[in-house]
Design an enzyme around this catalytic site. Sequence first.
Site, PDB file in Angstrom:
ATOM      1  N   LYS A 236       6.475  -3.404   3.118  1.00 34.15           N
ATOM      2  CA  LYS A 236       5.967  -2.108   2.635  1.00 34.15           C
ATOM      3  C   LYS A 236       6.714  -0.981   3.340  1.00 34.15           C
ATOM      4  CE  LYS A 236       1.568   0.338   1.880  1.00 34.15           C
ATOM      5  NZ  LYS A 236       0.117   0.319   2.175  1.00 34.15           N
TER       6      LYS A 236
ATOM      7  N   SER B  47      -2.688   1.359  -1.851  1.00 34.91           N
ATOM      8  CA  SER B  47      -1.352   1.919  -1.833  1.00 34.91           C
ATOM      9  C   SER B  47      -0.240   0.872  -1.843  1.00 34.91           C
ATOM     10  CB  SER B  47      -1.186   2.787  -0.583  1.00 34.91           C
ATOM     11  OG  SER B  47      -1.279   1.984   0.584  1.00 34.91           O
TER      12      SER B  47
ATOM     13  N   SER C 163      -5.937  -0.883   0.962  1.00 37.98           N
ATOM     14  CA  SER C 163      -4.574  -0.885   0.411  1.00 37.98           C
ATOM     15  C   SER C 163      -3.853  -2.225   0.443  1.00 37.98           C
ATOM     16  CB  SER C 163      -3.714   0.148   1.144  1.00 37.98           C
ATOM     17  OG  SER C 163      -4.084   1.443   0.761  1.00 37.98           O
TER      18      SER C 163
END
Lengths: 501, 505
Positions: free
Chosen positions: B81, B156, B180
């Site tokens: 990420k 996210s 997330s």
Amino acid sequence: MTAAAELMDYDEVIERFDPVLGLEVHVELSTSTKMFCGCPVVFGAEPNTQVCPTCLGLPGALPVVNAKGIEAAIRIGLALNCEIAEWCRFARKNYFYPDMPKNFQTSQYDEPIAFNGWLDVELEDGTVVRVDIERAHMEEDTGKSLHVGGSTGRIHGAEHSLLDYNRAGVPLIEIVTKPITGTGARAPEVARAYVTALRDLLRALEVSDVRMDQGSVRCDANVSLMAKDATEFGTRTETKNVNSLRSVERAVRFEMTRQAAVLAEGGTIRLETRHFDESTGSTSSGRPKETSEDYRYFPEPDLVPIAPSREWVEELRKTLPEMPAARRKRIQVEWNLTDLELRDLLNVGAVDVIAATVDAGASPAEARAWWVSHLAQEANTRGVELADLPITPAQVADVIKLVAAGTLTNKLARSVVEGVLAGEGEPVEVVEKRGLKVVSDDSALIVAVDEALAGQPDVLEKIRSGKVAAAGAIVGAVMKATKGQADAKRVRELILERANA
Amino acid sequence: MSELTRMTAAELAAKIQAKEVSAVEVTQAHLDRIADVDPAVHAFLHVSTDSALAQARAVDEDVAAGNQPASPLAGVPLALKDVVTMQGAPTTVGSRMLEGWEPPYDATITTRMLEAGIVILGKTNMDEFAMGSSTENSAYGPTHNPWDLDRIPGGSGGGSSAALASFEAALAIGTDTGGSIRQPGAVTGTVGVKPTYGGVSRYGLVAFSSSLDQAGPCARTVMDAALLHEVIGGHDPLDATSINEPVPPVVQAVREGAIGDLRGVKIGVVKEFSGEGYDPGVMVSFNEAVEQLRVLGAEIVEISCPHFKYALSAYYLIAPSECSSNLARFDAMRYGIRVGDNGERSAEEVMSLTREAGFGAEVKRRIMIGTYALSSGYYDAYYGSAQKVRTLIKRDFDAAYEKVDVLVSPTTPTTAFPIGERADNPMAMYLADLCTIPASMAGHPAMSVPSKLSGIDGLPVGLQIMAPALQETRMYRVAAAYEVARNESDGGPLISRVPELEVAR
């Protein structure tokens, strides 16, 4: 520049008003690393070389508390007779400024590590004033901005600014007094004495190098006046970064006379920060405080709370050195000084170096004589503090010992000290290099005496005939031949011996 | 598609060690897959082809030399990420603000993964600064859900979950502040684990909300997640909030769970997580999962957590408050973009213009909410009250865990919604994290595992399993048992039913 402020005559100020002081002192700790990262704490390094992701506030970097910083904070708190928090946290003080890498300062807010203390401050005439301490808390220093191109050196009007983050994250302790009242005309003197006493205390604790000129001790002076019949404090101003002891006194005095003039005219004092100008001794208006930022404090989520165990606090209490005031009293007795003599020593900053010289084996009287007469003069000529002369107390003690042992005369000793100050090495090395030893070897002296007698047969005759005073001429010749390194008394003895042999 | 990309991480690592395939071949297969499908999925913001192949070669050299593998995941490709720093690639956090910024240091978890021989393929898309539940808030465009490219992959961490579901990577790293990791896992039919707060180092994670942020493993199987968990977890002296305890033995817990016996385990069903706002398709899948847990021998108990209903409101005060402070550093002075510096404007003006241009709408909204909530005069009413709610939520959990070993709920109330549907409605968007936020607020571990597809829209549904702090082994054990039972009753892993994606070339 605005027009020069109206000032009231100082005596009139005191007649009509009572000053109230509040002093905030920031102390940079002399830990080897910064408060929240492993970067070294050094003064004067190339800009932006003592930095890492954490103290630069790079995205993702995190702080870790320096345990030595907490230890120093607790010791300072204890030395100021404070209570030490059983549990406290860091807080974020949020405001934008380019020299602050995260745009928040990691500080403490409503949970300081030390609070409710006091410090006894002695004035010139021996009066002791107790200054109450509100709190001492931990925080990190900011970087340094250098504003280029403006007339004032401030950000407004500057063409560009240079930023140095070496100082960002250096551990600071902020020590805040409670309001200091009832000092009347002596308020400026009390302010100076307080900062002096605090500086001495911090030096004794060995937590900071306490160099006001380098910014490792910085004082903000809050001053307000209340009319004689008033029951509430007046509005204060905060004069920032007053960077010498003398300036503290001058800044307070200036603000008193300025504020009094404003109030006497029916004006009001604005709650604001002010800047002190060393060259004129005056303060000028800075940032208004009514509109100052809301710092939006909240507990620092990247750090865990600090809960110093009572055992640790007591351990640290045991490490406290003798407090400066107590030490002064002890020294006065041990060195057999009058009040005046002690004050003179304090004024020239000689107590520590003399004490260290005594510790290194010299007698207090000899140590005092060296530092106060010869070396004080030297320091004065060079324009430095006694302690900054390139000679150590141990070296002075060595010289004193050499004199006591008869290796050096007082005159030769001064030459040795000169050599040490000139960087020629340790006293014994200087003696060696400059060939300064007292000639005490009789055989060498006898040769010189015999030569001198042979060179002046008329004098020899006079001595033989009982005119002992004539020996003086031979002594002079021998001293000249030995470059002054002979003991004159012994030379005279030898002359009489050899003449009558 | 190469079969190599369909394999689990554990299988790939075993094949590499057995020299049946090289790490370079495995990496290349995944790089090819990214080239094939990422134009449609847009999971990646940056692909580190050269460094990934170099890392794979190093693993192959190790194998050839007969060395012990650096870890049970040596040679397995992973999607990172873009909130986690890694040298040699940009870290943008999905924001224009950090466009092109290359960090000069590695996050602790990056270091640990590289030392473990994990091959990092690149950086995945995300909602800007991890604020969002759909990845639509990325400054670089949305990521598409491989189950239906018109739908969101969660957020996210939608890039990481989509990379797994589209077989672009066998493993991924996510970060979870309010859900997330778990919510993207649920809507893409993958596994996502939020460890105990402090269980995995945050050093090198660009902070959103420091007291909530936690990195964790994402994978297609519970075992793969556990293997990655053990690589990244454990104490880090660079993170003061990191817990000084060994990583819980989660791999062992998965092995025990996979036996399929949950007798003696008490599972609480959170009563508050049902009713209005919950898709019937989600609830059917969830209830079926609970029934399967009962069949495995677990005792099922209904649990009430009365303060959970305040969790969302409190979260939307605490997280924005912390973010308003954490994001203050983006001021154009030291790194990131700089806007409007024409030599005339002051530093303040340039800061202001940069922040105006660099931050997206959702980030600005949260900075404003947080700045307001921390203001003097409002602090007690907002931030202070929210912290009290946080304490009450912890007490609800404590009371629950006196009665049960783990708690379960749907991971998120709905399946993946269409891209754009909630973009203009922040409140609707925030509701996606309704079930995940309480564990975040308490700092507890929680994970999402795929349950059965929704009978209504045929999209994945996630089962959330929560456990007390540091009791990850409990939730992994239950998850592993459920995974086995689910796959048996559903004719194989859910992930095998992802539709084939069109290949770009």
